[in-house]
Design a protein around this motif. Structure first.
Motif, PDB file in Angstrom:
ATOM      1  N   PHE A   1      39.410  40.111  47.862  1.00 30.54           N
ATOM      2  CA  PHE A   1      40.687  40.715  47.505  1.00 30.54           C
ATOM      3  C   PHE A   1      41.801  39.680  47.382  1.00 30.54           C
ATOM      4  CE2 PHE A   1      39.010  44.741  49.639  1.00 30.54           C
ATOM      5  CZ  PHE A   1      38.720  45.351  48.440  1.00 30.54           C
TER       6      PHE A   1
ATOM      7  N   SER B   1      46.368  38.914  51.843  1.00 28.75           N
ATOM      8  CA  SER B   1      46.831  40.269  52.134  1.00 28.75           C
ATOM      9  C   SER B   1      48.244  40.234  52.697  1.00 28.75           C
ATOM     10  CB  SER B   1      45.885  40.939  53.136  1.00 28.75           C
ATOM     11  OG  SER B   1      46.335  42.223  53.461  1.00 28.75           O
TER      12      SER B   1
ATOM     13  N   CYS C   1      33.846  47.474  51.445  1.00 34.39           N
ATOM     14  CA  CYS C   1      35.070  46.785  51.025  1.00 34.39           C
ATOM     15  C   CYS C   1      36.141  47.784  50.569  1.00 34.39           C
ATOM     16  CB  CYS C   1      34.764  45.816  49.886  1.00 34.39           C
ATOM     17  SG  CYS C   1      33.958  44.304  50.429  1.00 34.39           S
ATOM     18  N   GLY C   2      37.335  47.626  51.136  1.00 28.83           N
ATOM     19  CA  GLY C   2      38.452  48.490  50.775  1.00 28.83           C
ATOM     20  C   GLY C   2      38.525  49.783  51.563  1.00 28.83           C
TER      21      GLY C   2
ATOM     22  N   THR D   1      38.323  44.027  54.635  1.00 26.02           N
ATOM     23  CA  THR D   1      38.487  42.972  53.631  1.00 26.02           C
ATOM     24  C   THR D   1      37.457  41.863  53.780  1.00 26.02           C
ATOM     25  OG1 THR D   1      40.030  41.723  55.022  1.00 26.02           O
ATOM     26  CG2 THR D   1      40.985  43.385  53.542  1.00 26.02           C
TER      27      THR D   1
ATOM     28  N   GLN E   1      36.477  44.240  39.297  1.00 26.44           N
ATOM     29  CA  GLN E   1      36.766  44.632  40.675  1.00 26.44           C
ATOM     30  C   GLN E   1      37.845  45.708  40.699  1.00 26.44           C
ATOM     31  OE1 GLN E   1      39.258  41.997  43.210  1.00 26.44           O
ATOM     32  NE2 GLN E   1      37.480  41.905  44.563  1.00 26.44           N
TER      33      GLN E   1
ATOM     34  N   ILE F   1      40.706  47.475  43.115  1.00 27.71           N
ATOM     35  CA  ILE F   1      41.513  47.124  44.292  1.00 27.71           C
ATOM     36  C   ILE F   1      42.423  48.300  44.643  1.00 27.71           C
ATOM     37  CG2 ILE F   1      43.195  45.470  45.226  1.00 27.71           C
ATOM     38  CD1 ILE F   1      42.317  43.524  43.003  1.00 27.71           C
TER      39      ILE F   1
END
Length: 322
Positions: free
Chosen positions: A146, A149, A168-169, A187, A248, A250
């Motif tokens: 990612f 952050s 993930c996420g 993450t 990807q 997000i």
């Protein structure tokens, strides 16, 4: 002499009568025997005729093959009466669910039919036992790719539950025995010896539960669908082109189950890597419409995302809360 001749004639007449009578009796006897001899055959023929008639009657009255209706069906046997009525869904529309109509950003939302669960190891409405440890997360980047952050309420998921980046996420609510809790976003991956159920929290997140010096505490955790998230974004990996690309997603509120790309005549599901990109090795769908599906079966279709490597592009849409 005359009397003698008359007597002789009478005797001859009686003999003829006797012969005739005897002959008649013999003929009658023969006819009777012949009738008796032929009687069983006659019964057998009659039985055959009766059996043939029964067979023909059964053929005529036998039911129609399965799936075919009689030329003159009764009302109860009509196709309409047999057709089951569709059951009404008892599930309520999730709060904040996106409209199935086209949005201003070129995206649409709909429910995937016939999906019981698209989740992996981590499922909604399940509480998992485990332990929390602490690590220095730096800028918040990790195996999920990612990048840095801005919110350090993050964690690394153990390899088993990470499940080739399926975690993930994900947003996870972590509870400690002392009553403290914190919501973190996955993450990163916590490699072995991190055990199933274990979460490695950033120092900032761990401090919400207990002093960092504690290092390790027992916890329970569960999947959540927070309200305070923005919209989903799409990013193409460095090196992507119309001939090869990595895609990807997000900022998805719920765990992402599938990412598909348009092929012009349908959709192609891309394979997810352990670094959280979905790859199209031959370029199929690169730069075309993208379809995202969460573990609850909601499907978002996004148009207008160009192949711009390493650029975060907003879709303007988000999955519904659960």
């Amino acid at each position: 002499m005359q009397e003698t001749r008359q007597a002789a004639r009478q005797r001859r007449r009686r003999r003829r009568l006797m012969v005739g009578t005897t002959t008649g009796l013999v003929v009658t006897g023969l006819l009777v025997c012949l009738a008796i001899t032929m009687q069983p055959d006659g019964k057998e023929d009659a039985a055959r005729a009766a059996a043939t008639a029964v067979a023909n009657a059964e053929e005529t009255s036998s039911p129609s093959p399965l799936g075919k209706t009689s030329p003159t069906p009764s009302p109860s046997a009509s196709p309409k009466a047999k057709k089951p009525k569709p059951k009404k869904s008892k599930s309520k529309k999730p709060k904040g669910a996106a409209s199935p109509s086209q949005t201003s950003s070129g995206a649409s939302s709909q429910k995937v039919p016939g999906t019981s669960s698209l989740a992996g190891r981590i499922r909604g409405s399940v509480t998992y036992p485990g332990v929390a440890t602490v690590y220095e997360a730096g800028v918040g980047d990790g195996a999920c790719s990612f990048g840095p952050s801005s919110d350090m309420m993050i964690a690394a998921m153990n390899t088993t539950d990470y499940e080739t980046s399926k975690a993930c996420g994900d947003y996870i609510l972590v509870r400690a025995a002392n009553g403290n809790s914190v919501t973190v976003r996955i993450t990163n991956e916590c490699p072995l010896p991190c055990a199933p159920g274990q979460l490695d929290l950033s120092e900032q997140a761990f401090a919400k539960l207990a002093p960092i010096s504690t290092g390790r505490i027992g916890i329970t955790w569960s999947l959540v669908s927070p309200s305070s998230v923005g919209t989903i974004s799409i990013r193409y990996k460095n090196g992507s082109s119309p001939y090869w690309c990595g895609i990807q997603a997000i900022g998805h509120r719920n765990p992402l189950a599938r990412l598909e790309v348009s092929t012009g005549g349908g959709w192609r599901q891309l394979t997810r890597t352990d670094y959280n990109y979905f790859l199209s090795p031959d370029g199929t769908g690169c730069g075309k419409a993208i379809r995202l599906t969460d573990i609850y079966g909601e499907r978002l279709t996004v148009n207008g995302i160009a192949v711009r490597p390493d650029v975060v592009q907003s879709t303007g849409v988000q999955f519904a809360r659960h």
